[in-house]
Design a protein around this motif. Structure first.
Motif, short mmCIF file in Angstrom:
data_model
loop_
_atom_site.label_atom_id
_atom_site.label_comp_id
_atom_site.label_asym_id
_atom_site.label_seq_id
_atom_site.Cartn_x
_atom_site.Cartn_y
_atom_site.Cartn_z
N ARG A 1 0.70 -1.06 -0.09
CA ARG A 1 0.03 0.14 -0.11
C ARG A 1 0.57 1.55 0.26
NH1 ARG A 1 -1.19 3.12 4.15
NH2 ARG A 1 -3.06 4.01 3.11
N GLN A 2 2.38 1.45 0.15
CA GLN A 2 3.52 2.26 0.70
C GLN A 2 3.29 3.41 -1.20
OE1 GLN A 2 6.55 2.37 2.94
NE2 GLN A 2 5.33 0.04 3.89
N PHE A 3 2.18 3.32 -1.60
CA PHE A 3 2.94 4.44 -3.26
C PHE A 3 3.84 4.80 -3.18
CE2 PHE A 3 1.40 7.32 -6.62
CZ PHE A 3 0.78 6.69 -6.99
N ASP A 4 4.00 5.70 -1.86
CA ASP A 4 5.46 6.89 -2.34
C ASP A 4 6.18 5.88 -1.73
OD1 ASP A 4 4.81 5.49 0.50
OD2 ASP A 4 5.14 7.97 1.55
N VAL B 1 12.61 -0.68 -9.88
CA VAL B 1 12.42 1.15 -9.58
C VAL B 1 13.76 1.66 -8.71
CG1 VAL B 1 11.33 2.70 -8.23
CG2 VAL B 1 10.26 0.43 -9.54
N ARG B 2 14.64 2.27 -8.75
CA ARG B 2 14.94 3.19 -8.71
C ARG B 2 14.98 4.25 -7.71
NH1 ARG B 2 19.23 5.70 -12.55
NH2 ARG B 2 19.99 3.49 -12.89
N SER B 3 13.97 5.36 -8.01
CA SER B 3 14.06 6.42 -6.78
C SER B 3 12.25 6.75 -7.13
CB SER B 3 14.81 7.35 -6.92
OG SER B 3 14.20 8.01 -8.34
N CYS B 4 12.12 6.84 -6.66
CA CYS B 4 9.85 7.69 -6.90
C CYS B 4 9.90 8.88 -6.17
CB CYS B 4 9.33 6.63 -5.52
SG CYS B 4 7.33 6.49 -5.43
N ASP B 5 9.99 9.86 -6.68
CA ASP B 5 8.87 11.42 -6.56
C ASP B 5 7.94 11.54 -6.72
OD1 ASP B 5 12.60 12.32 -6.08
OD2 ASP B 5 12.25 12.41 -7.75
N MET B 6 7.46 11.44 -5.41
CA MET B 6 6.97 12.08 -5.14
C MET B 6 5.06 13.73 -6.27
SD MET B 6 4.20 9.56 -4.10
CE MET B 6 2.69 10.29 -2.99
N ARG B 7 4.48 13.60 -6.78
CA ARG B 7 4.72 14.82 -7.62
C ARG B 7 3.26 15.47 -7.01
NH1 ARG B 7 9.01 15.96 -10.05
NH2 ARG B 7 10.34 14.41 -10.86
N SER B 8 2.36 14.29 -6.66
CA SER B 8 1.70 15.51 -6.14
C SER B 8 0.34 14.60 -4.73
CB SER B 8 0.41 15.93 -6.57
OG SER B 8 -0.35 14.53 -7.34
N GLY B 9 0.14 14.50 -3.71
CA GLY B 9 -0.34 13.76 -2.71
C GLY B 9 0.06 13.35 -2.02
N SER C 1 -2.72 10.63 -5.76
CA SER C 1 -1.87 10.90 -5.84
C SER C 1 -0.64 10.55 -7.27
CB SER C 1 -1.15 10.24 -4.99
OG SER C 1 -0.93 10.62 -3.99
N MET C 2 0.26 11.10 -6.84
CA MET C 2 1.08 10.90 -8.93
C MET C 2 2.68 11.13 -8.28
SD MET C 2 -0.95 13.42 -11.62
CE MET C 2 0.19 13.82 -11.94
N ARG C 3 3.16 10.26 -8.95
CA ARG C 3 4.33 9.87 -8.68
C ARG C 3 4.95 9.73 -9.99
NH1 ARG C 3 4.20 3.31 -6.40
NH2 ARG C 3 3.68 2.53 -8.10
N GLU C 4 6.20 10.27 -10.32
CA GLU C 4 7.45 9.61 -10.59
C GLU C 4 8.83 8.64 -10.74
OE1 GLU C 4 9.21 11.09 -13.99
OE2 GLU C 4 7.43 11.84 -13.66
N LEU C 5 8.15 7.56 -11.34
CA LEU C 5 9.32 6.51 -11.05
C LEU C 5 10.67 6.88 -11.58
CD1 LEU C 5 7.07 3.65 -10.49
CD2 LEU C 5 7.66 5.26 -8.65
N THR C 6 11.64 6.75 -11.17
CA THR C 6 12.68 6.05 -12.14
C THR C 6 13.71 4.53 -11.73
OG1 THR C 6 13.69 8.96 -11.23
CG2 THR C 6 15.43 6.91 -12.34
N VAL C 7 13.51 4.63 -13.73
CA VAL C 7 13.98 3.05 -13.43
C VAL C 7 14.93 2.42 -13.79
CG1 VAL C 7 13.19 0.87 -14.95
CG2 VAL C 7 11.66 3.11 -14.71
#
Length: 179
Positions: free
Chosen positions: A40-43, A52-60, A66-72
């Motif tokens: 459940r940890q979307f972030d 997934v290398r990293s996750c940056d929350m874009r909103s929420g 909520s929206m996230r940007e993943l770096t692969v």
């Protein structure tokens, strides 16, 4: 609600022309509440998604919308993916995500993850002895690909993620029992 109902309810997808769907399941030797606490940890998808290398929350803040940007990680045919959390139901253990952008070929990708107690004894012996995770998706078939290759690619990534989830949750369960 039983698992069979949930599977029919959430993992039966209506397809548009040129789309494909598949479903991957993983039995995990850990209680549902523990597995759900990771999923459940979307972030923080990199806690079990090894691609997934990293996750940056874009909103929420990790709830629906909520929206996230993943770096692969390098080596995959993508560098980033933008995703939206469409639904997060802590009571039914359902998570729905859509890919809404990125530099990859997964167009109109929507995945649904449901968790269920293993009350049908998929591990053997019957009784609630673990968790069954089911992840299904629907996605457009890229113009330079076919249904079989598209599903093979997505199924492989999901399968690796779910095996990683199993390993992490089972270790967490072991650690909980021995400390």
């Amino acid at each position: 609600m039983g698992r069979k109902y949930m599977e029919t309810q959430y993992h039966t997808h209506a397809l548009s022309p040129n789309q494909c769907t598949s479903k991957v399941r993983q039995t995990i030797h850990a209680p549902l509440h523990l597995v759900w606490s990771v999923v459940r940890q979307f972030d923080n998808p990199q806690s079990y998604k090894r691609f997934v290398r990293s996750c940056d929350m874009r909103s929420g803040h990790g709830g629906a919308g909520s929206m996230r940007e993943l770096t692969v990680v390098s080596g995959l045919p993508a560098g980033r993916s933008t995703e939206r959390l469409d639904r997060l139901d802590d009571d039914l253990h359902v998570m729905v995500c859509s890919i809404i952008g990125g530099d990859h070929k997964l167009v109109n990708y929507k995945s649904i993850i449901t968790l269920h107690e293993d009350d049908e004894g998929e591990r053997g012996g019957g009784g609630a002895c673990g968790t069954v995770v089911i992840e299904s998706y629907v996605v457009d078939i890229p113009a330079d690909s076919c249904e079989e290759d598209t599903c093979l690619f997505a199924d492989t990534i999901i399968g690796c993620n779910l095996k990683s989830l199993a390993k992490i949750a089972e270790k967490m369960c072991f650690d909980e029992l021995h400390f």
